[in-house]
Design a protein around this motif. Structure first.
Motif, short mmCIF file in Angstrom:
data_model
loop_
_atom_site.label_atom_id
_atom_site.label_comp_id
_atom_site.label_asym_id
_atom_site.label_seq_id
_atom_site.Cartn_x
_atom_site.Cartn_y
_atom_site.Cartn_z
N UNK A 348 0.82 -1.21 0.00
CA UNK A 348 0.00 0.00 0.00
C UNK A 348 0.85 1.26 0.00
N UNK A 349 0.20 2.37 0.32
CA UNK A 349 0.84 3.68 0.24
C UNK A 349 0.66 4.44 1.55
N UNK A 350 1.43 5.53 1.66
CA UNK A 350 1.26 6.49 2.74
C UNK A 350 0.44 7.66 2.22
N UNK A 351 0.77 8.86 2.73
CA UNK A 351 0.10 10.05 2.22
C UNK A 351 -1.09 10.52 3.02
N UNK A 352 -1.32 9.95 4.25
CA UNK A 352 -2.44 10.38 5.07
C UNK A 352 -2.15 11.76 5.66
N UNK A 353 -3.21 12.58 5.77
CA UNK A 353 -3.04 13.99 6.12
C UNK A 353 -3.55 14.31 7.53
N UNK A 354 -2.79 15.11 8.25
CA UNK A 354 -3.25 15.75 9.47
C UNK A 354 -3.56 14.85 10.65
N UNK A 355 -4.17 15.43 11.71
CA UNK A 355 -4.39 14.73 12.97
C UNK A 355 -5.25 13.47 12.86
N UNK A 356 -6.21 13.47 11.93
CA UNK A 356 -7.10 12.30 11.82
C UNK A 356 -6.72 11.40 10.65
N UNK A 357 -5.58 11.68 10.00
CA UNK A 357 -4.95 10.80 9.03
C UNK A 357 -5.87 10.35 7.89
N UNK A 358 -6.48 11.33 7.22
CA UNK A 358 -7.28 11.04 6.03
C UNK A 358 -6.38 10.95 4.81
N UNK A 359 -6.61 9.93 3.97
CA UNK A 359 -5.94 9.97 2.67
C UNK A 359 -6.74 10.94 1.80
N UNK A 360 -6.09 11.60 0.85
CA UNK A 360 -6.77 12.65 0.07
C UNK A 360 -8.06 12.20 -0.60
N UNK A 361 -8.10 10.98 -1.13
CA UNK A 361 -9.31 10.52 -1.83
C UNK A 361 -10.49 10.38 -0.87
N UNK A 362 -10.24 9.94 0.38
CA UNK A 362 -11.32 9.84 1.36
C UNK A 362 -11.77 11.22 1.80
N UNK A 363 -10.81 12.11 2.04
CA UNK A 363 -11.13 13.49 2.40
C UNK A 363 -12.00 14.14 1.32
N UNK A 364 -11.64 13.89 0.08
CA UNK A 364 -12.36 14.48 -1.05
C UNK A 364 -13.82 14.00 -1.10
N UNK A 365 -14.05 12.75 -0.70
CA UNK A 365 -15.40 12.18 -0.73
C UNK A 365 -16.35 12.91 0.23
N UNK A 366 -15.84 13.37 1.37
CA UNK A 366 -16.71 14.01 2.36
C UNK A 366 -16.41 15.51 2.52
N UNK A 367 -15.62 16.06 1.61
CA UNK A 367 -15.23 17.48 1.72
C UNK A 367 -16.45 18.39 1.77
N UNK A 368 -17.49 18.06 0.98
CA UNK A 368 -18.70 18.88 0.98
C UNK A 368 -19.38 18.88 2.33
N UNK A 369 -19.44 17.72 2.99
CA UNK A 369 -20.06 17.62 4.32
C UNK A 369 -19.24 18.37 5.36
N UNK A 370 -17.92 18.30 5.22
CA UNK A 370 -17.06 19.03 6.17
C UNK A 370 -17.28 20.52 6.02
N UNK A 371 -17.35 20.99 4.78
CA UNK A 371 -17.59 22.42 4.52
C UNK A 371 -18.92 22.86 5.10
N UNK A 372 -19.95 22.03 4.92
CA UNK A 372 -21.28 22.38 5.43
C UNK A 372 -21.28 22.45 6.95
N UNK A 373 -20.54 21.55 7.59
CA UNK A 373 -20.52 21.50 9.05
C UNK A 373 -19.67 22.59 9.67
N UNK A 374 -18.58 22.95 8.98
CA UNK A 374 -17.65 23.94 9.54
C UNK A 374 -17.91 25.36 9.02
N UNK A 375 -18.64 25.46 7.90
CA UNK A 375 -18.87 26.77 7.30
C UNK A 375 -17.69 27.28 6.51
N UNK A 376 -16.73 26.40 6.23
CA UNK A 376 -15.53 26.80 5.49
C UNK A 376 -15.61 26.30 4.05
N UNK A 377 -15.25 27.16 3.12
CA UNK A 377 -15.24 26.76 1.71
C UNK A 377 -14.18 25.69 1.48
#
Length: 465
Positions: A348-377
């Protein structure tokens, strides 16, 4: 006022008990009971859990005192004990289901075996008929009518063979379906047993705390005001404890809890579970090591401490373009931003991001929900508040909103591996399917252990002031 308060608490504790005695039959005895009886008792246990939870919530609203604290612990213990009885009922019921499923599978396996033997016999007969040549037919001792009888047998044999194949396919498909259902039941049984053990530990902790509190109260070693002062001092220490985060430094536990509580209100996931995942990911991140990208076309990374170069640093097509896009939006340098290194010896690969260790493709899948919850674009995976919200959203999607121990652990297993805590494998030696630990089970168990510790030693002391 003190007498009224004591009476109120005693009354609030007595009411659920009287209702339980009159209406329910929640017991831990399961031997010799039918499935219908077990289901009725499970409903009774669930009612008892709800009653004690209501008492717990009402008692929390009462002004702090020895009596209130004892009442809180009593309600907590009784709710946990009712939960143990409920799990025990579920395990007994599942045991009956498993036995029934196994019996049905045995019958189906026998049908398959008989079908295979019948097919083998038909094939042998068909082969005998096919062995006739034209010359053999002409020179045979059989007269012409006997030969045509054999040909009729050949036709009927082929039809029987076709029917048997069709039946065998149907039975095999049904058998596989039953085996999958059996595996699911066994997974539920294993999960309920683990949940019951966790509830037993919770009872032990609460009983010990209650015993200590009663002893202090009866011996009048301290005034309640002194107890409260000690708790407040302890609470200040808890809030100030630094909570380590991967690639984001450390933040005070009080701040981390605020972020988790905000995420909990948005998603329905328990703060303790969110922080348990956060803590587990921080430890994993420290063990795996931190890397920076050294090649933006291949995804090659380098360990910042050892200098070791990973050719499989980050997935070059699935994650690398998304990571660059995220970093560009955040104004971060892609060649100077830390991500996880691959795990040595694990494909496999590395590349997990930040404190909760999301890989970019997983982060991208829920980015819209994160934006809606945090109010950040553009939410930031390296920002603790955004990362904690993202973890809560993913856990919620994995089924953690029920706040049931079993579902929470399953959600944690999925968080790590994308799979449930168990898997079914075929044992060629026994000829049976067995339920074994999946790759994420250890992670899920550790998260639940951390969540319990965080709840009992850090969150509860802050709530019981």
């Amino acid at each position: 006022m003190s007498k009224f308060l004591t009476f109120f608490i005693a009354l609030s504790l007595a009411m659920p008990l009287s209702v339980t005695v009159a209406q329910s039959s929640c017991t831990s005895e399961t031997a010799g009971k039918s499935r219908a009886q077990l289901e009725q008792e499970l409903e009774a246990c669930n009612r008892e859990i709800a009653q004690w939870q209501e008492t717990l919530n009402k008692t929390r609203e009462v002004s702090a005192s020895y009596s209130r604290d004892v009442a809180l612990l009593t309600a907590k213990i009784n709710a946990a004990q009712a939960n143990i009885k409920a799990k025990n009922n579920q395990i007994a019921s599942l045991g009956k289901d498993i036995a029934a499923k196994q019996s049905k599978i045995n019958v189906l396996d026998s049908r398959i075996d008989r079908g295979r033997r019948a097919i083998a016999d038909i094939l042998r007969k068909t082969n005998d008929i096919n062995s006739y040549s034209l010359v053999e037919a002409v020179l045979s001792d059989k007269d012409l009518s006997e030969f045509f009888v054999d040909m009729d047998t050949y036709t009927s044999t082929e039809e029987a063979l076709s029917e048997l194949f069709a039946e065998l396919r149907t039975v095999k498909k049904l058998t596989e379906s039953e085996k999958a259902a059996l595996a699911k039941k066994r997974e539920q049984e294993a999960a309920n047993k683990a949940a019951m053990e966790a509830a037993k530990k919770e009872v032990e902790i609460s009983q010990a705390e209650k015993k200590t509190l009663l002893a202090v109260s009866q011996n009048k070693e301290k005034t309640y005001a002194q107890i409260v002062a000690e708790r407040q001092a302890n609470a200040a220490k808890i809030r100030a404890v630094l909570f380590p985060l991967v690639d984001a430094g450390a933040i005070p536990f009080g701040t981390a809890l605020q972020y988790a509580e905000t995420a909990s209100r948005a998603t329905g996931v328990r703060p303790a579970l969110i922080l348990g995942v956060l803590q587990q990911e921080s430890d994993l991140g420290a063990n795996v090591g931190r890397c920076i990208i050294t090649d933006l076309s291949t995804g090659q990374t380098k360990n910042v401490n050892t200098g070791y170069v990973w050719q499989n640093g980050i997935h070059p097509t699935r994650d690398l373009p998304l990571l660059q896009n995220i970093l560009n939006k955040l104004g971060r340098d892609p060649l100077n931003t830390r991500v996880s290194c691959p795990i040595a010896g694990v494909p496999g690969y590395g590349g997990a991001m930040g404190p909760t260790q999301f890989i970019p493709s997983t982060w991208n899948l829920i980015a819209g929900k994160i934006s809606a919850a945090t109010g950040k674009t553009t939410p930031d995976p390296w920002n603790p508040a955004d990362a904690i919200m993202a973890a809560a959203i993913l856990l919620a999607g994995n089924g953690a909103t029920t706040q049931d121990w079993t579902n929470e652990r399953t959600a944690a297993c999925k968080y790590y591996s994308g799979q449930t805590c168990y898997k079914t494998v075929y044992n060629s030696k026994t000829g049976k399917y067995e339920v074994v630990a999946n790759v994420g089970l250890s992670y899920g168990n550790k998260v639940m252990s951390r969540a319990t510790t965080i709840q009992t030693t850090m969150i509860d002391p802050l709530q019981n002031l």
